[in-house]
Structures are given as structure tokens and as C-alpha cells.
Design an enzyme around this catalytic site. Sequence first.
Site, short mmCIF file in Angstrom:
data_model
loop_
_atom_site.label_atom_id
_atom_site.label_comp_id
_atom_site.label_asym_id
_atom_site.label_seq_id
_atom_site.Cartn_x
_atom_site.Cartn_y
_atom_site.Cartn_z
N ASN A 37 44.90 48.82 36.89
CA ASN A 37 44.49 47.73 37.76
C ASN A 37 43.95 48.26 39.08
O ASN A 37 44.35 49.32 39.56
CB ASN A 37 45.68 46.79 38.03
CG ASN A 37 46.18 46.16 36.74
OD1 ASN A 37 45.45 46.16 35.75
ND2 ASN A 37 47.40 45.66 36.74
N ASP A 96 43.79 46.15 41.82
CA ASP A 96 44.11 45.10 42.79
C ASP A 96 45.16 45.46 43.82
O ASP A 96 45.43 44.68 44.74
CB ASP A 96 44.53 43.82 42.04
CG ASP A 96 45.68 44.06 41.05
OD1 ASP A 96 46.55 44.91 41.32
OD2 ASP A 96 45.70 43.38 40.01
N HIS A 139 41.71 53.58 37.40
CA HIS A 139 40.38 52.96 37.43
C HIS A 139 39.90 52.67 38.85
O HIS A 139 39.02 51.84 39.04
CB HIS A 139 40.36 51.69 36.57
CG HIS A 139 40.48 51.97 35.10
ND1 HIS A 139 40.70 50.99 34.15
CD2 HIS A 139 40.38 53.13 34.40
CE1 HIS A 139 40.75 51.55 32.94
NE2 HIS A 139 40.57 52.84 33.07
N CYS A 163 30.21 56.06 49.13
CA CYS A 163 28.81 56.19 49.54
C CYS A 163 27.99 56.68 48.35
O CYS A 163 28.37 57.65 47.68
CB CYS A 163 28.70 57.18 50.71
SG CYS A 163 26.99 57.49 51.20
N CYS A 185 26.77 52.10 54.01
CA CYS A 185 27.53 53.17 54.66
C CYS A 185 26.97 53.38 56.07
O CYS A 185 25.84 52.97 56.36
CB CYS A 185 27.36 54.45 53.83
SG CYS A 185 28.28 55.86 54.43
N CYS A 241 25.81 55.95 57.15
CA CYS A 241 24.61 56.80 57.01
C CYS A 241 23.40 55.99 56.54
O CYS A 241 22.30 56.53 56.44
CB CYS A 241 24.88 57.94 56.02
SG CYS A 241 24.89 57.42 54.29
N THR A 264 48.67 45.35 28.89
CA THR A 264 47.34 45.93 28.60
C THR A 264 46.99 45.69 27.14
O THR A 264 47.85 45.77 26.27
CB THR A 264 47.25 47.43 28.95
OG1 THR A 264 45.96 47.91 28.56
CG2 THR A 264 48.34 48.26 28.30
N ASN A 275 54.41 42.46 26.47
CA ASN A 275 53.15 41.73 26.37
C ASN A 275 53.43 40.45 25.56
O ASN A 275 54.12 40.52 24.56
CB ASN A 275 52.11 42.60 25.63
CG ASN A 275 50.68 42.12 25.82
OD1 ASN A 275 50.39 40.93 25.69
ND2 ASN A 275 49.78 43.04 26.13
N PRO A 276 52.89 39.32 26.00
CA PRO A 276 53.12 38.10 25.20
C PRO A 276 52.36 38.10 23.88
O PRO A 276 52.69 37.33 22.97
CB PRO A 276 52.63 36.97 26.11
CG PRO A 276 51.84 37.60 27.19
CD PRO A 276 52.18 39.05 27.25
P1 OAD Z 1 42.82 43.13 29.19
O1 OAD Z 1 42.26 41.89 29.82
O2 OAD Z 1 42.02 43.80 28.14
O3 OAD Z 1 44.23 42.81 28.53
C1 OAD Z 1 45.23 42.08 29.21
C2 OAD Z 1 46.51 42.10 28.39
O4 OAD Z 1 47.52 41.48 29.15
C3 OAD Z 1 46.43 41.37 27.04
O5 OAD Z 1 46.99 42.17 26.02
C4 OAD Z 1 47.30 40.12 27.28
O6 OAD Z 1 47.97 39.70 26.09
C5 OAD Z 1 48.28 40.66 28.31
N1 OAD Z 1 48.91 39.63 29.16
C6 OAD Z 1 48.42 38.44 29.55
N2 OAD Z 1 49.29 37.80 30.35
C7 OAD Z 1 50.37 38.62 30.49
C8 OAD Z 1 51.60 38.53 31.19
N3 OAD Z 1 51.91 37.46 31.93
N4 OAD Z 1 52.48 39.57 31.10
C9 OAD Z 1 52.17 40.65 30.34
N5 OAD Z 1 51.02 40.79 29.66
C10 OAD Z 1 50.12 39.79 29.73
O7 OAD Z 1 43.19 44.12 30.39
P2 OAD Z 1 43.41 45.70 30.38
O8 OAD Z 1 44.11 46.14 29.16
O9 OAD Z 1 43.99 46.06 31.69
O10 OAD Z 1 38.44 48.62 32.93
O11 OAD Z 1 41.92 46.22 30.33
C11 OAD Z 1 41.73 47.60 30.39
C12 OAD Z 1 40.47 47.89 31.14
O12 OAD Z 1 39.37 47.17 30.58
C13 OAD Z 1 40.46 47.43 32.59
O13 OAD Z 1 41.07 48.35 33.46
C14 OAD Z 1 39.02 47.30 32.88
C15 OAD Z 1 38.64 46.54 31.63
O14 OAD Z 1 37.36 46.46 31.27
C16 OAD Z 1 37.36 48.83 33.65
O15 OAD Z 1 36.82 47.98 34.31
C17 OAD Z 1 36.89 50.26 33.57
#
Ligand code: OAD
Length: 247
Positions: free
Chosen positions: A102, A104, A119, A127, A148, A150, A188, A213-214
Site C-alpha cells: 500500500n 497510503d 510500491h 524529479c 520540481c 529545478c 491482498t 481475507n474475506p
Molecule cells: P487488490 O485490489 O488486488 O486486492 C484486494 C484484496 O483485499 C482482495 O483479495 C479482497 O478480497 C481483499 N479485501 C477486501 N476487503 C478486505 C478487508 N476488509 N479485509 C481484508 N481483506 C480485504 O489489492 P492488492 O492485492 O493490494 O500495485 O493489489 C496489489 C497491487 O496491484 C497494488 O499494490 C497495486 C495494484 O495494481 C501497483 O499499483 C503497482
Amino acid sequence: MQQISQRLADLVARGRDVVVLTGAGMSAESGVATFRGAGGLWENEPVERVATPEGFAHDPLRVWRFYEARRQQIAGVAPHAGHRALADYAARHPGIVTVTQNIDGLHQAAGVEEVIELHGSLMRVRCTRDGGAREDRRVPFPALPPRCDCGAMLRPDVVWFGEALPEAAFARAHDASRRAALFLVIGTSALVYPAAGLPAVASAAGAWVVEINPEPTPISDQVDEVLRGPAGAILPALLGAVPTPDR
Ligand code: OAD
């Protein structure tokens, strides 16, 4: 919370060699949109337009509008009970390694001092001329795309598709995964590599890997234990309720 194994309870209580890997689902209950699934960010914005170097070269303003909206969004959100449970657990067990995909900053906002950001960060800029990166918390920017000192255009200091992860950060995450006794994979979809490969690295080295994960993911069948549910409910139950052993 559902029943957990004795092994998980013991490992949590011990609190040593614990690695946590989080994804967008970790922030969902704070009101930050995930990427995939219904209402996900990639439903409205084509990834190749806003999250690749080619997209930025083609239309930097479009990319910056996307990231500016996300910066504005996270400026108004706060960590939830799951973030706080992780931060509290990490404070009680200082060796815990927090790795996140994340951008954020919510783990840090909850009080985790050291977070391995694989990430990048929404609140950092880089820059495009000399590659120098720094924190920049201005929300909104006076003008887009931001510049920037510059004069060159700035870009978000995040990792886009087709780009390498920050080498030192990934090396630390990989190393910690190889030494983990307990590896928690939280929120994830486990689709984006190399981060998605870390649970397998930990598993091959003997860690007990637990998915929180749900929804099922591609690694659900490969982990040792699955806790189905939202991070905001499961983490306080898992980490808060376990007594810390005498040290
Ligand atoms: P995703 O949006 O692909 O997946 C989110 C996951 O969170 C899913 O498996 C959901 O089931 C789960 N989820 C949803 N609500 C939840 C909750 N309350 N508690 C626990 N889990 C929950 O996000 P990422 O796996 O983070 O990369 O995506 C990986 C990367 O792909 C990101 O870092 C980003 C994206 O494109 C870049 O931008 C390079």
C-alpha cells in the site's frame, strides 16, 4: 472470530520472527478503494493509462489527476482497528516486520515505526530529471502536473507496472520472509509479483503462513491457515486477545 489453530495461537503469543504483508484490502475499512473487484480503482481507470511509465509519458496530466484524487482521499482517512491492532502488536514485539504494497501510509499513521513500502508512497514525489525523491504532503498541489524546484516535472514516487521494486526494500522483505516463523498475508489478491511471491518464500523456509481475507485468492490453497473475514475484525481478535508471555 473463527477457531484458530493452536500453532497460530502459540506463534502469535511468542511474537518472534513475525512478518506481515498487507495489500489494498487492509485499507478498505478505512474507506480507501481496493484495485480489483466491484468498485475497484482499475474498474474506472485503465491500468496502462495511469500506472505505467508509458501512460505517464503519454499523458502526465491524466496520471497526476488520478494520483491527486488519491492523495486527497487519503488525506481524509484514518487507520482502523486492524491497523491499530497491528501497531500495538508490533510495539509489544519489536522484531515484527511490516511489509506493505500500500502507498497510503496508514500503517505509519497507526504508529508502526518501520514499514517496508514495496510500491512506494503516495505522499512522495520524484524529479523526472535527476530521480531525487522526497516527501511532499501538499494537498492539493498548486498546479498539475507539479514541478520540481529545478523546473522538471515531478512524478509520484510509486512503482508502476513494468518498473522494478525498490531494490533495498524488496531485499529486506525477502530476507525477513526467509527467516519468518509466522507470516500473515492480509488483504491482498496475491496477483501482483514479486510481492505475491513472498508468502511462498516464507513457506518454503518453514514459516506458518496465514491468510486474512474475506475472499479466496490464488494462494488460499497453498497457505497453512485461512481466516475468512475483514482485517478490521480479525486482527484485533487475533492479536489483541492473545496474552504476551513474560519476557
Ligand atoms: P487488490 O485490489 O488486488 O486486492 C484486494 C484484496 O483485499 C482482495 O483479495 C479482497 O478480497 C481483499 N479485501 C477486501 N476487503 C478486505 C478487508 N476488509 N479485509 C481484508 N481483506 C480485504 O489489492 P492488492 O492485492 O493490494 O500495485 O493489489 C496489489 C497491487 O496491484 C497494488 O499494490 C497495486 C495494484 O495494481 C501497483 O499499483 C503497482
